[in-house]
Scaffold this motif. Structure first.
Motif, short mmCIF file in Angstrom:
data_model
loop_
_atom_site.label_atom_id
_atom_site.label_comp_id
_atom_site.label_asym_id
_atom_site.label_seq_id
_atom_site.Cartn_x
_atom_site.Cartn_y
_atom_site.Cartn_z
N ILE A 3 0.85 -1.31 -0.17
CA ILE A 3 0.02 -0.13 0.02
C ILE A 3 0.92 1.17 -0.08
CG2 ILE A 3 -1.81 1.26 1.47
CD1 ILE A 3 -2.67 -1.47 0.24
N VAL A 4 0.30 1.95 -0.93
CA VAL A 4 1.38 3.40 -0.97
C VAL A 4 0.54 4.63 -0.53
CG1 VAL A 4 2.67 4.73 -2.48
CG2 VAL A 4 2.77 2.37 -2.84
N VAL A 5 0.91 5.42 0.38
CA VAL A 5 0.40 6.51 0.58
C VAL A 5 0.62 7.72 -0.43
CG1 VAL A 5 -0.25 8.20 2.52
CG2 VAL A 5 0.34 5.67 2.89
N ARG A 6 -0.67 8.26 -0.84
CA ARG A 6 -0.42 9.30 -1.91
C ARG A 6 -0.82 10.85 -1.41
NH1 ARG A 6 2.90 7.01 -5.42
NH2 ARG A 6 1.87 5.11 -6.49
N LEU A 7 -0.61 10.97 0.02
CA LEU A 7 -0.96 12.19 0.76
C LEU A 7 -0.22 13.29 0.09
CD1 LEU A 7 -2.42 13.38 2.99
CD2 LEU A 7 -0.45 12.84 4.63
N ASP A 8 0.94 13.29 -0.25
CA ASP A 8 1.65 14.41 -0.82
C ASP A 8 1.03 14.67 -2.13
OD1 ASP A 8 2.58 12.22 -2.17
OD2 ASP A 8 4.56 12.65 -2.47
N GLU A 29 2.83 17.35 13.12
CA GLU A 29 3.29 17.46 11.64
C GLU A 29 4.25 16.37 11.31
OE1 GLU A 29 5.44 21.06 8.92
OE2 GLU A 29 5.03 21.47 11.12
N GLN A 30 5.03 15.96 12.29
CA GLN A 30 5.72 14.76 12.12
C GLN A 30 5.32 13.62 11.80
OE1 GLN A 30 8.24 13.72 15.62
NE2 GLN A 30 9.28 12.15 14.60
N ASN A 31 4.16 13.37 12.23
CA ASN A 31 3.24 12.14 11.97
C ASN A 31 2.56 12.47 10.68
OD1 ASN A 31 3.31 10.83 14.21
ND2 ASN A 31 1.46 11.65 15.26
N ILE A 32 2.53 13.52 10.23
CA ILE A 32 2.11 13.89 8.58
C ILE A 32 2.99 13.32 7.83
CG2 ILE A 32 1.28 15.53 6.93
CD1 ILE A 32 -0.99 15.04 8.56
N SER A 33 4.33 13.84 8.34
CA SER A 33 5.70 13.86 7.53
C SER A 33 5.90 12.10 7.34
CB SER A 33 6.62 14.34 8.24
OG SER A 33 7.92 13.86 7.38
N LEU A 34 5.79 11.41 8.32
CA LEU A 34 5.81 9.90 8.49
C LEU A 34 4.68 9.08 7.65
CD1 LEU A 34 6.44 9.26 12.11
CD2 LEU A 34 8.05 8.90 10.37
N LEU A 35 3.57 9.78 7.39
CA LEU A 35 2.50 9.20 6.55
C LEU A 35 2.85 9.61 4.97
CD1 LEU A 35 -1.07 10.20 8.27
CD2 LEU A 35 -0.17 7.89 7.63
N LYS A 36 3.37 10.70 4.93
CA LYS A 36 3.77 11.23 3.52
C LYS A 36 4.92 10.03 2.89
CE LYS A 36 4.28 15.34 2.53
NZ LYS A 36 4.86 16.87 2.60
N ASP A 61 -8.42 7.97 -2.38
CA ASP A 61 -7.59 8.92 -3.15
C ASP A 61 -6.37 9.06 -2.49
OD1 ASP A 61 -9.78 9.75 -4.68
OD2 ASP A 61 -10.47 11.11 -3.15
N LEU A 62 -6.32 8.64 -1.31
CA LEU A 62 -4.82 8.86 -0.35
C LEU A 62 -4.09 7.39 -0.47
CD1 LEU A 62 -6.30 10.59 2.76
CD2 LEU A 62 -4.94 11.71 0.93
N LEU A 63 -4.74 6.40 -0.55
CA LEU A 63 -4.04 4.83 -0.47
C LEU A 63 -4.03 4.42 -2.07
CD1 LEU A 63 -5.71 3.81 2.89
CD2 LEU A 63 -3.19 5.00 2.32
N GLU A 64 -3.06 3.69 -2.30
CA GLU A 64 -3.04 3.02 -3.44
C GLU A 64 -2.46 1.55 -3.16
OE1 GLU A 64 -1.52 3.50 -8.09
OE2 GLU A 64 -1.15 4.89 -6.55
N ALA A 65 -3.01 0.54 -3.99
CA ALA A 65 -2.31 -0.73 -3.68
C ALA A 65 -1.41 -1.06 -4.89
CB ALA A 65 -3.55 -1.79 -3.87
N VAL A 66 -0.30 -1.31 -5.05
CA VAL A 66 0.73 -1.56 -5.99
C VAL A 66 1.28 -3.22 -5.75
CG1 VAL A 66 0.98 0.88 -6.32
CG2 VAL A 66 2.54 -0.61 -5.04
#
Length: 75
Positions: A3-8, A29-36, A61-66
Motif C-alpha cells: 500500500i502506497v500513501v499518496r498524501l503528498d 506535523e511529524q506524523n503527517i511527514s511519516l504518513l507522506k 484518493d490517499l491510498l493505492e495498492a501496487v
C-alpha cells in the motif's frame, strides 16, 4: 502487494501544507511527514477519516495498492 500513501499528491492538489493539515486534523506535523513518506505500519480509521474530511477526499484518493513490481493493481 504493498500500500502506497499518496498524501503528498492530495496536499498539492488542495494547495495545502503539511503544517496546516496537521493543525486541522489534530495530529503532529511529524506524523503527517511519516504518513507522506510511507514509514508507518498503520493508521487509525478515525485519523484517516479526519484527513479525508479536511482534504475533501475519499480514502482511496490517499491510498493505492501496487504490486511488488511497482505497477498499480487492477480493481
Amino acid at each position: 502487494m504493498q500500500i502506497v500513501v499518496r498524501l503528498d499528491v492530495m496536499l498539492a492538489r488542495r494547495k495545502m501544507r503539511s503544517r496546516e493539515l496537521a493543525e486541522r486534523v489534530g495530529i503532529t506535523e511529524q506524523n503527517i511527514s511519516l504518513l507522506k513518506s510511507g514509514k508507518v505500519k498503520g493508521i487509525r480509521f478515525e485519523t484517516l477519516a479526519r484527513i479525508c474530511d479536511v482534504l475533501d477526499c475519499q480514502p482511496g484518493d490517499l491510498l493505492e495498492a501496487v504490486d511488488d513490481a511497482g505497477g498499480t493493481q487492477a480493481p
